[in-house]
Design an enzyme around this catalytic site. Sequence first.
Site, PDB file in Angstrom:
ATOM      1  N   THR A  85      -7.410  -5.469  -0.412  1.00  0.00           N
ATOM      2  CA  THR A  85      -7.769  -6.392  -1.499  1.00  0.00           C
ATOM      3  C   THR A  85      -6.517  -7.172  -1.885  1.00  0.00           C
ATOM      4  OG1 THR A  85      -7.360  -4.607  -3.082  1.00  0.00           O
ATOM      5  CG2 THR A  85      -9.641  -5.021  -2.493  1.00  0.00           C
ATOM      6  N   PHE A 151      -3.952   6.783  -5.958  1.00  0.00           N
ATOM      7  CA  PHE A 151      -2.683   6.606  -6.673  1.00  0.00           C
ATOM      8  C   PHE A 151      -1.519   6.971  -5.747  1.00  0.00           C
ATOM      9  CE2 PHE A 151      -5.953   7.647  -9.821  1.00  0.00           C
ATOM     10  CZ  PHE A 151      -5.833   6.573 -10.694  1.00  0.00           C
ATOM     11  N   LYS A 206      -7.009   2.442 -12.834  1.00  0.00           N
ATOM     12  CA  LYS A 206      -6.046   2.141 -11.765  1.00  0.00           C
ATOM     13  C   LYS A 206      -5.126   0.982 -12.150  1.00  0.00           C
ATOM     14  CE  LYS A 206      -3.879   1.720  -8.016  1.00  0.00           C
ATOM     15  NZ  LYS A 206      -3.947   2.017  -6.644  1.00  0.00           N
ATOM     16  N   PHE A 251      10.294   6.623 -13.502  1.00  0.00           N
ATOM     17  CA  PHE A 251      10.174   5.158 -13.514  1.00  0.00           C
ATOM     18  C   PHE A 251      11.071   4.495 -14.546  1.00  0.00           C
ATOM     19  CE2 PHE A 251       7.033   3.442 -10.520  1.00  0.00           C
ATOM     20  CZ  PHE A 251       6.832   4.613  -9.824  1.00  0.00           C
ATOM     21  N   CYS A 262       1.453  -2.962  -4.163  1.00  0.00           N
ATOM     22  CA  CYS A 262       0.528  -2.693  -5.271  1.00  0.00           C
ATOM     23  C   CYS A 262       0.971  -3.232  -6.624  1.00  0.00           C
ATOM     24  CB  CYS A 262       0.278  -1.195  -5.377  1.00  0.00           C
ATOM     25  SG  CYS A 262      -0.740  -0.608  -4.028  1.00  0.00           S
ATOM     26  N   ARG A 330       6.402  -6.069   1.760  1.00  0.00           N
ATOM     27  CA  ARG A 330       5.602  -6.924   0.877  1.00  0.00           C
ATOM     28  C   ARG A 330       6.223  -6.970  -0.524  1.00  0.00           C
ATOM     29  NH1 ARG A 330      -0.416  -4.799   2.039  1.00  0.00           N
ATOM     30  NH2 ARG A 330       0.711  -2.941   2.696  1.00  0.00           N
TER      31      ARG A 330
HETATM   32  C1  UDX Z   1      -5.328  -0.641   0.250  1.00  0.00           C
HETATM   33  C2  UDX Z   1      -6.449  -0.974  -0.715  1.00  0.00           C
HETATM   34  O1  UDX Z   1      -7.514  -1.505  -0.047  1.00  0.00           O
HETATM   35  C3  UDX Z   1      -5.963  -1.872  -1.782  1.00  0.00           C
HETATM   36  O2  UDX Z   1      -6.988  -2.116  -2.681  1.00  0.00           O
HETATM   37  C4  UDX Z   1      -4.875  -1.169  -2.482  1.00  0.00           C
HETATM   38  O3  UDX Z   1      -4.451  -1.892  -3.598  1.00  0.00           O
HETATM   39  C5  UDX Z   1      -3.731  -0.949  -1.534  1.00  0.00           C
HETATM   40  O4  UDX Z   1      -4.163  -0.250  -0.426  1.00  0.00           O
HETATM   41  P1  UDX Z   1      -4.368  -1.277   2.477  1.00  0.00           P
HETATM   42  O5  UDX Z   1      -4.934   0.000   2.965  1.00  0.00           O
HETATM   43  O6  UDX Z   1      -2.901  -1.402   2.281  1.00  0.00           O
HETATM   44  O7  UDX Z   1      -5.084  -1.648   1.111  1.00  0.00           O
HETATM   45  O8  UDX Z   1      -4.894  -2.493   3.311  1.00  0.00           O
HETATM   46  P2  UDX Z   1      -4.631  -2.799   4.804  1.00  0.00           P
HETATM   47  O9  UDX Z   1      -3.526  -1.976   5.338  1.00  0.00           O
HETATM   48  O10 UDX Z   1      -4.652  -4.274   4.885  1.00  0.00           O
HETATM   49  O11 UDX Z   1      -5.944  -2.214   5.489  1.00  0.00           O
HETATM   50  C6  UDX Z   1      -7.169  -2.753   5.439  1.00  0.00           C
HETATM   51  C7  UDX Z   1      -7.862  -2.412   6.777  1.00  0.00           C
HETATM   52  O12 UDX Z   1      -9.237  -2.641   6.662  1.00  0.00           O
HETATM   53  C8  UDX Z   1      -7.349  -3.234   7.944  1.00  0.00           C
HETATM   54  O13 UDX Z   1      -6.993  -2.396   9.012  1.00  0.00           O
HETATM   55  C9  UDX Z   1      -8.543  -4.119   8.321  1.00  0.00           C
HETATM   56  O14 UDX Z   1      -8.603  -4.386   9.701  1.00  0.00           O
HETATM   57  C10 UDX Z   1      -9.682  -3.264   7.850  1.00  0.00           C
HETATM   58  N1  UDX Z   1     -10.920  -4.030   7.575  1.00  0.00           N
HETATM   59  C11 UDX Z   1     -10.904  -5.094   6.738  1.00  0.00           C
HETATM   60  C12 UDX Z   1     -12.130  -3.640   8.163  1.00  0.00           C
HETATM   61  O15 UDX Z   1     -12.176  -2.709   8.932  1.00  0.00           O
HETATM   62  N2  UDX Z   1     -13.268  -4.326   7.850  1.00  0.00           N
HETATM   63  C13 UDX Z   1     -13.293  -5.386   7.037  1.00  0.00           C
HETATM   64  O16 UDX Z   1     -14.373  -5.974   6.809  1.00  0.00           O
HETATM   65  C14 UDX Z   1     -12.073  -5.800   6.460  1.00  0.00           C
HETATM   66  C1  UDX Z   2       2.758   2.350  -6.553  1.00  0.00           C
HETATM   67  C2  UDX Z   2       2.268   3.438  -7.527  1.00  0.00           C
HETATM   68  O1  UDX Z   2       3.357   4.320  -7.832  1.00  0.00           O
HETATM   69  C3  UDX Z   2       1.115   4.199  -6.929  1.00  0.00           C
HETATM   70  O2  UDX Z   2       0.617   5.144  -7.855  1.00  0.00           O
HETATM   71  C4  UDX Z   2       0.020   3.191  -6.570  1.00  0.00           C
HETATM   72  O3  UDX Z   2      -1.091   3.811  -6.015  1.00  0.00           O
HETATM   73  C5  UDX Z   2       0.565   2.155  -5.626  1.00  0.00           C
HETATM   74  O4  UDX Z   2       1.668   1.513  -6.218  1.00  0.00           O
HETATM   75  P1  UDX Z   2       4.288   2.229  -4.396  1.00  0.00           P
HETATM   76  O5  UDX Z   2       4.058   0.758  -4.437  1.00  0.00           O
HETATM   77  O6  UDX Z   2       4.151   2.923  -3.091  1.00  0.00           O
HETATM   78  O7  UDX Z   2       3.307   2.982  -5.417  1.00  0.00           O
HETATM   79  O8  UDX Z   2       5.782   2.477  -4.881  1.00  0.00           O
HETATM   80  P2  UDX Z   2       6.519   2.998  -6.182  1.00  0.00           P
HETATM   81  O9  UDX Z   2       7.232   4.236  -5.837  1.00  0.00           O
HETATM   82  O10 UDX Z   2       5.624   3.024  -7.352  1.00  0.00           O
HETATM   83  O11 UDX Z   2       7.620   1.837  -6.360  1.00  0.00           O
HETATM   84  C6  UDX Z   2       7.229   0.503  -6.643  1.00  0.00           C
HETATM   85  C7  UDX Z   2       8.443  -0.372  -6.859  1.00  0.00           C
HETATM   86  O12 UDX Z   2       9.079  -0.063  -8.087  1.00  0.00           O
HETATM   87  C8  UDX Z   2       9.524  -0.270  -5.804  1.00  0.00           C
HETATM   88  O13 UDX Z   2      10.003  -1.558  -5.502  1.00  0.00           O
HETATM   89  C9  UDX Z   2      10.584   0.573  -6.466  1.00  0.00           C
HETATM   90  O14 UDX Z   2      11.876   0.340  -5.971  1.00  0.00           O
HETATM   91  C10 UDX Z   2      10.454   0.142  -7.904  1.00  0.00           C
HETATM   92  N1  UDX Z   2      10.914   1.145  -8.873  1.00  0.00           N
HETATM   93  C11 UDX Z   2      10.241   2.312  -9.016  1.00  0.00           C
HETATM   94  C12 UDX Z   2      12.021   0.874  -9.669  1.00  0.00           C
HETATM   95  O15 UDX Z   2      12.649  -0.194  -9.544  1.00  0.00           O
HETATM   96  N2  UDX Z   2      12.405   1.803 -10.593  1.00  0.00           N
HETATM   97  C13 UDX Z   2      11.747   2.976 -10.764  1.00  0.00           C
HETATM   98  O16 UDX Z   2      12.156   3.769 -11.630  1.00  0.00           O
HETATM   99  C14 UDX Z   2      10.636   3.249  -9.947  1.00  0.00           C
END
Ligand code: UDX
Ligand code: UDX
Length: 463
Positions: A85, A151, A206, A251, A262, A330
């Site tokens: 998404t 999460f 979320k 955090f 995310c 990303r």
């Molecule tokens: C996920 C969650 O979907 C998103 O909402 C959340 O915030 C972060 O993690 P993510 O798993 O990172 O996203 O997405 P991505 O790695 O892009 O995977 C999506 C997969 O779904 C791709 O492999 C794509 O090929 C597949 N897909 C997409 C299908 O199989 N069918 C579709 O119709 C669209």
């Molecule tokens: C996050 C949420 O933690 C998770 O629950 C959700 O499902 C997806 O998004 P993620 O994106 O994998 O997970 O990474 P996270 O460990 O949360 O870090 C996010 C960003 O914040 C990173 O760029 C990290 O460097 C930054 N960060 C985190 C800080 O700068 N300071 C902190 O204390 C913690």
Amino acid sequence: MRVTMIGAGYVGLVSGACFADFGHDVTCVDKDANRIAALRRGEIPIFEPGLDQLVATNISQRRLQFSTEPTGIGEADAVFIAVGTPSRRGDGHADLSYIYSAVREIAPLLPPSAIVVTKSTVPVGTGDEIERILREARPDADMHVVSNPEFLREGAAIYDFKHPDRIVIGTDDARARSVIAEVYRPLYLNAAPILYVGRRTAELIKYAANAFLATKITFINEIADLCESVGADVQDVARGMGLDNRIGSKFLHAGPGFGGSCLPKDTMALIKTAHDYGAPVRIVETVAAVNEQRKRAMARKVVAALDGSIRGKTIAVLGLSFKPNTDDTRDSPSIPLITALHDLGATVRGYDPAAMEQAKLQLPGVVYCDSAYEAAEDAHALVIATEWEQFRALDLDRLRTIMQEPVIVDLRNIYRADEMARANFRYLTIGRPDAERKQGAAARRRKLGNGKATPSKELTGAL
Ligand code: UDX
Ligand code: UDX
């Protein structure tokens, strides 16, 4: 139980492999034929520690299958949707087209009493729309749509999946609740609390959680800037705040701004939803704006470290992923930082233990190197942008001999000022102005010949 996972991306693959590991019979379906072929060969398309082993074990024990077609979906007890998404181009709303097209595709194949579960992060009301699409396609069926947000932190996703702080199940239907509770039953041993809430509430939990985490980070980042102005140490401030149980210590690490797949996307989507419903979330709006400006502004620190100009100079940047233990770039803070360094006329030499291939797609102008030391060669300054474990114990003497100037800009605060002083580095941090002052003091003491022994109490106390 039989589980179908639609989407074998980051979340779908981790969730599918973990469900299989619980003992369920799982089919992960993805449109991307190359991805499915690779997964069948045991090749994992993403960098996630432990995932290769988990997938291999569950394939060999025949609990985990991969397919480009939703085969077997007609017998599934639960169908999870985990397609991406992303942020919609142009307006920042979550792009739900993948979700809706996946639902339309599977609708005719679902069992009449299907439980369809959204794992993807979706704005409030998406579950209602999915239900509407299913009703339209299958007017006689008795299907239910549940919101069950994930999460997971990248790099710790398997641990997070198996040791969740909570499991959120959003539906008012009793049968749907019990089916999903059964899917997660193996986690009861770890006493993971299950929260049964309405579907819209689950969807909002979320976004609210991620927006709050983003706010906490941004709060401490601004306090770090204030620390620099008033001469306080942000690490001590964070500790002093975090020991208050109502605040908590997590955090509160000041840094170059949050990134990843995310937090930036979800804060933006929450802002858009809140606007649509006429209930703006002003704090979150500010958080997003402050964070966006911060990443590029980190280049100013580098300029300051090199006395006002980096034109024609070489800067080494260690860490290109948005955080350690992932190859994900990303919204990584390194990207706007490096773009700004380029704009200011510097040459950038970059290194990352896992994210080089991803980075090359976004940052073509960087000289990519095979190690931290190669990146540091002839550099006027070295920037630590991501706190990978291997950057925590760099050989400072070696660095000093290969760099043009002994300058380190540590955007993750992973070194002590006294060790940098001993190694004769100019050392800039985030929110620790003391680091430089004390470092200067240590250098002066060393000159006087009394600084070689263990650092003074004053030094160790504050670092
Ligand atoms: C996920 C969650 O979907 C998103 O909402 C959340 O915030 C972060 O993690 P993510 O798993 O990172 O996203 O997405 P991505 O790695 O892009 O995977 C999506 C997969 O779904 C791709 O492999 C794509 O090929 C597949 N897909 C997409 C299908 O199989 N069918 C579709 O119709 C669209
Ligand atoms: C996050 C949420 O933690 C998770 O629950 C959700 O499902 C997806 O998004 P993620 O994106 O994998 O997970 O990474 P996270 O460990 O949360 O870090 C996010 C960003 O914040 C990173 O760029 C990290 O460097 C930054 N960060 C985190 C800080 O700068 N300071 C902190 O204390 C913690």
